[in-house]
Motif scaffolding. Structure first.
Motif, short mmCIF file in Angstrom:
data_model
loop_
_atom_site.label_atom_id
_atom_site.label_comp_id
_atom_site.label_asym_id
_atom_site.label_seq_id
_atom_site.Cartn_x
_atom_site.Cartn_y
_atom_site.Cartn_z
N GLU A 36 7.03 1.01 -12.51
CA GLU A 36 7.42 1.24 -11.00
C GLU A 36 7.71 2.72 -10.86
O GLU A 36 8.33 3.32 -11.55
CB GLU A 36 8.48 0.51 -10.68
N ILE A 39 5.88 7.33 -5.25
CA ILE A 39 4.46 8.38 -5.43
C ILE A 39 5.17 9.52 -4.61
O ILE A 39 5.57 9.68 -3.64
CB ILE A 39 3.53 7.63 -4.53
N LYS A 45 6.63 5.66 -0.19
CA LYS A 45 5.88 4.82 -1.07
C LYS A 45 6.22 4.63 -2.72
O LYS A 45 6.40 5.56 -3.05
CB LYS A 45 4.46 5.09 -0.62
N THR A 46 6.25 3.48 -3.03
CA THR A 46 6.21 3.24 -4.47
C THR A 46 4.91 2.39 -5.07
O THR A 46 4.32 1.47 -4.50
CB THR A 46 7.72 2.22 -4.76
N LEU A 47 4.72 2.76 -6.32
CA LEU A 47 3.30 1.95 -7.00
C LEU A 47 4.29 1.09 -7.81
O LEU A 47 5.06 1.71 -8.75
CB LEU A 47 2.60 3.19 -7.75
N THR A 48 3.89 0.06 -8.08
CA THR A 48 4.57 -1.15 -8.91
C THR A 48 3.18 -1.95 -9.58
O THR A 48 2.36 -2.27 -8.82
CB THR A 48 5.51 -2.01 -7.75
N ALA A 49 3.40 -1.93 -10.99
CA ALA A 49 2.58 -2.56 -11.59
C ALA A 49 2.99 -3.75 -12.14
O ALA A 49 4.07 -3.65 -13.02
CB ALA A 49 1.67 -1.87 -12.49
N SER A 69 2.22 -3.87 1.57
CA SER A 69 1.70 -3.72 0.52
C SER A 69 0.24 -3.90 0.42
O SER A 69 -0.35 -4.81 0.74
CB SER A 69 2.45 -4.71 -0.64
N VAL A 123 -1.31 -4.34 -8.98
CA VAL A 123 -0.78 -3.02 -8.73
C VAL A 123 -0.65 -2.92 -7.08
O VAL A 123 -1.54 -3.03 -6.44
CB VAL A 123 -1.65 -1.80 -9.21
N VAL A 125 1.01 -0.91 -3.82
CA VAL A 125 1.48 0.24 -3.00
C VAL A 125 2.18 -0.33 -1.98
O VAL A 125 1.58 -0.90 -1.26
CB VAL A 125 0.33 1.30 -3.08
#
Length: 138
Positions: A36, A39, A45-49, A69, A123, A125
């Motif tokens: 996590e 960006i 915004k956040t990128l979470t995998a 998302s 993934v 966003v």
């Protein structure tokens, strides 16, 4: 009844009561946070995998994704059946991928095999302040 037999009976009843709901449902996928990060060039915004491990025959409950998302899904191993919104149910194999638009309803997400496990990388966003990336559809 002695205290020892009472405790034993109570323990047995508790074990049966807690096992029954699990046996009545298909086994679900195990979701493990993997990464996590905010960006930096897209404020807010956040990128979470996430890694989703499905046992043989495993399935996820129908769920809705967060309004903000956008999701990229990639099958790491095995085969995954998926149905998003009104689209067709599709089977994706290891190395294949798909995307899900914001606020998607993920109606089917399951291991296509009853004998082999499957693994999926999801993934997201999403807005950084988004609290729940998925909620079950009742």
């Amino acid at each position: 009844m002695t205290i020892r037999s009472f405790i034993g009976a109570a323990g047995a009843a508790l074990a049966i009561a807690t096992a029954m709901p699990a046996a009545a449902h298909d086994p679900g996928g195990v979701v493990t946070p993997h990464f996590e990060k905010a960006i930096p060039n897209i404020p807010g915004k956040t990128l979470t995998a996430l890694i989703v491990d499905y046992p043989p025959g495993g399935t996820s409950a129908p769920h809705r994704h967060a309004d903000s998302s956008f999701i990229f899904a990639y099958v790491l191993s095995g085969e995954i059946e998926s149905k998003v919104n009104d689209g067709p149910t599709q089977t994706y194999r290891a190395g294949e991928s798909w995307y899900e638009p914001p606020a998607a309803n993920h109606l089917i997400s399951r291991n296509a095999s009853k004998t082999k496990s499957a693994k999926l990388l999801a993934v997201f966003v999403a807005d950084t302040d988004e609290k729940e990336l998925t909620t079950n559809i009742e």
